[in-house]
Design an enzyme around this catalytic site. Structure first.
Site, PDB file in Angstrom:
ATOM      1  N   MET A  27       0.812  -1.193   0.009  1.00  0.00           N
ATOM      2  CA  MET A  27       0.030  -0.035  -0.117  1.00  0.00           C
ATOM      3  C   MET A  27       0.849   1.273  -0.183  1.00  0.00           C
ATOM      4  SD  MET A  27      -3.644  -0.920   2.087  1.00  0.00           S
ATOM      5  CE  MET A  27      -2.970  -0.618   3.597  1.00  0.00           C
ATOM      6  N   GLY A  28       2.107   1.213  -0.474  1.00  0.00           N
ATOM      7  CA  GLY A  28       3.054   2.169  -0.401  1.00  0.00           C
ATOM      8  C   GLY A  28       3.577   2.591   0.817  1.00  0.00           C
ATOM      9  N   HIS A  34       9.022  -3.546   3.630  1.00  0.00           N
ATOM     10  CA  HIS A  34       8.821  -3.764   2.301  1.00  0.00           C
ATOM     11  C   HIS A  34      10.059  -3.915   1.478  1.00  0.00           C
ATOM     12  CE1 HIS A  34       5.399  -0.676   3.344  1.00  0.00           C
ATOM     13  NE2 HIS A  34       4.816  -1.711   3.132  1.00  0.00           N
ATOM     14  N   GLN A 145       5.644 -11.425   7.607  1.00  0.00           N
ATOM     15  CA  GLN A 145       4.944 -12.180   9.013  1.00  0.00           C
ATOM     16  C   GLN A 145       4.348 -10.999   9.683  1.00  0.00           C
ATOM     17  OE1 GLN A 145       4.497 -15.071   9.816  1.00  0.00           O
ATOM     18  NE2 GLN A 145       4.294 -15.132  11.843  1.00  0.00           N
ATOM     19  N   SER A 183       4.133   1.551   7.717  1.00  0.00           N
ATOM     20  CA  SER A 183       3.850   2.841   7.285  1.00  0.00           C
ATOM     21  C   SER A 183       3.129   3.734   8.236  1.00  0.00           C
ATOM     22  CB  SER A 183       2.819   2.746   6.036  1.00  0.00           C
ATOM     23  OG  SER A 183       3.163   1.507   5.208  1.00  0.00           O
TER      24      SER A 183
HETATM   25  P1  AMP Z   1       1.465  -2.909   3.599  1.00  0.00           P
HETATM   26  O1  AMP Z   1       1.804  -1.807   2.523  1.00  0.00           O
HETATM   27  O2  AMP Z   1       1.293  -2.440   5.109  1.00  0.00           O
HETATM   28  O3  AMP Z   1       0.148  -3.522   2.878  1.00  0.00           O
HETATM   29  O4  AMP Z   1       2.460  -4.177   3.460  1.00  0.00           O
HETATM   30  C1  AMP Z   1       2.747  -4.726   2.304  1.00  0.00           C
HETATM   31  C2  AMP Z   1       3.518  -6.168   2.696  1.00  0.00           C
HETATM   32  O5  AMP Z   1       4.491  -5.730   3.500  1.00  0.00           O
HETATM   33  C3  AMP Z   1       2.739  -7.000   3.508  1.00  0.00           C
HETATM   34  O6  AMP Z   1       2.933  -8.536   2.900  1.00  0.00           O
HETATM   35  C4  AMP Z   1       3.068  -6.764   4.808  1.00  0.00           C
HETATM   36  O7  AMP Z   1       3.038  -7.689   5.549  1.00  0.00           O
HETATM   37  C5  AMP Z   1       4.640  -6.427   4.651  1.00  0.00           C
HETATM   38  N1  AMP Z   1       5.252  -5.479   5.578  1.00  0.00           N
HETATM   39  C6  AMP Z   1       5.000  -4.787   6.303  1.00  0.00           C
HETATM   40  N2  AMP Z   1       5.560  -4.405   7.509  1.00  0.00           N
HETATM   41  C7  AMP Z   1       6.646  -5.025   7.462  1.00  0.00           C
HETATM   42  C8  AMP Z   1       7.763  -5.517   8.375  1.00  0.00           C
HETATM   43  N3  AMP Z   1       7.960  -4.534   9.290  1.00  0.00           N
HETATM   44  N4  AMP Z   1       8.617  -6.762   7.840  1.00  0.00           N
HETATM   45  C9  AMP Z   1       8.225  -7.250   7.025  1.00  0.00           C
HETATM   46  N5  AMP Z   1       7.109  -7.078   6.076  1.00  0.00           N
HETATM   47  C10 AMP Z   1       6.379  -6.084   6.222  1.00  0.00           C
END
Ligand code: AMP
Length: 277
Positions: A27-28, A34, A145, A183
């Protein structure tokens, strides 16, 4: 790095992609969590595709869709640096045109934790991820995870619906004081940022108790709750010790378990988890 701003552009670029395709949906407002997924995808695939799409259907009516942090130029620079081949950034109107009416619901594993606090959340997640998989047609898709329940939901959807890709779950990336990168951390003021370390502290307590042989999940949750309650800026939504596969709450920890929690720090809702195995 090529940027696809429509579904047709993405499909055209995909047609020209040779070899295995690693896909990282986001989601940026990217951070090192990420980027760890992008780095792993880069090592394991011929082509790396990332998406940036703040998916409106996974936010509840009172949630932070409108204020979710966004910075596309910064995200694109970070992705370029990691040698991403294609970034897919579809407009919401194209993903959900007038009259959109097909949804994916993964049952059971979505009943608890995030699913019960955020009704409809996983319906939005599963649907958008299925759409992204259909458009991008990845060989492998990478998830963190950090969102453990989301990873289980996606794995179940892929297995149940015979989707033709491998789901890879990578470890949570943390700040030096243990706070899981997110984020949403940008929304924390300095006092809240300090208070937010209580999530990692509570999970570390659970893991230490487990290491010493504690197997009573209720007792462990009480200890975690009591630690978090000492932080005045923290408000607990849930603290859970559950079966790591089904997410059913455990009383005795006799299988691999997931310690997880959702805590509000001021207006910011944070989640984190640790495996006990
Ligand atoms: P999001 O942008 O929050 O939808 O996250 C996109 C991807 O990044 C998802 O698969 C999340 O689980 C992963 N992600 C977000 N934060 C972390 C983190 N701190 N460590 C590892 N993966 C992450």
């Amino acid at each position: 790095m090529q940027i696809a701003r429509t579904i047709a552009e993405m499909k055209a670029l995909r047609m020209k992609s040779l070899g295995s395709v690693g896909f990282v949906p986001t989601m940026g407002y990217l951070h090192d969590g990420h980027l760890a997924l992008v780095k792993q995808a880069r090592v394991e695939n011929s082509v790396v595709i990332a998406s940036i799409f703040v998916n409106p259907t996974q936010f509840g009516p009172t949630e932070d869709f409108k204020t979710y942090p966004r910075n596309t130029e910064r995200d694109l620079a970070m992705l370029r640096k990691e040698r991403t081949d294609i970034v897919f950034m579809p407009p919401a109107e194209e993903m959900y045109p007038e009259g959109f009416s097909s949804w994916i619901e993964v049952e059971n594993v979505t009943d608890r934790l995030e699913g019960s606090c955020r009704p409809g959340h996983f319906k939005g997640v599963a649907t958008v991820v299925a759409k992204l998989f259909n458009i991008v047609e990845p060989s492998r898709a990478y998830f963190g995870q950090k969102d453990a329940q989301q990873a289980l939901v996606i794995k179940k959807m892929v297995a149940d619906l015979n989707m033709n890709l491998e789901v890879i779950v990578a470890p949570t990336v943390r700040e030096s004081d243990g706070l899981a990168m997110s984020s949403r951390n940008v929304n924390l003021n300095p006092k809240e940022r300090q208070a937010a370390t209580v999530l990692f502290k509570a999970l570390t307590l659970a893991r230490n108790l487990w290491g010493k042989g504690e197997r009573n999940a209720k007792h462990m949750c009480q200890e975690m709750t009591s630690l978090i309650s000492k932080e005045p800026l923290a408000k607990i939504e849930y603290v859970s010790i559950a079966n790591a596969q089904t997410l059913e709450e455990l009383s005795k920890i006799d299988s691999p378990a997931l310690a997880s929690l959702a805590v509000r720090i001021g207006k910011t809702r944070l989640i984190d988890n640790m495996l006990l195995e």
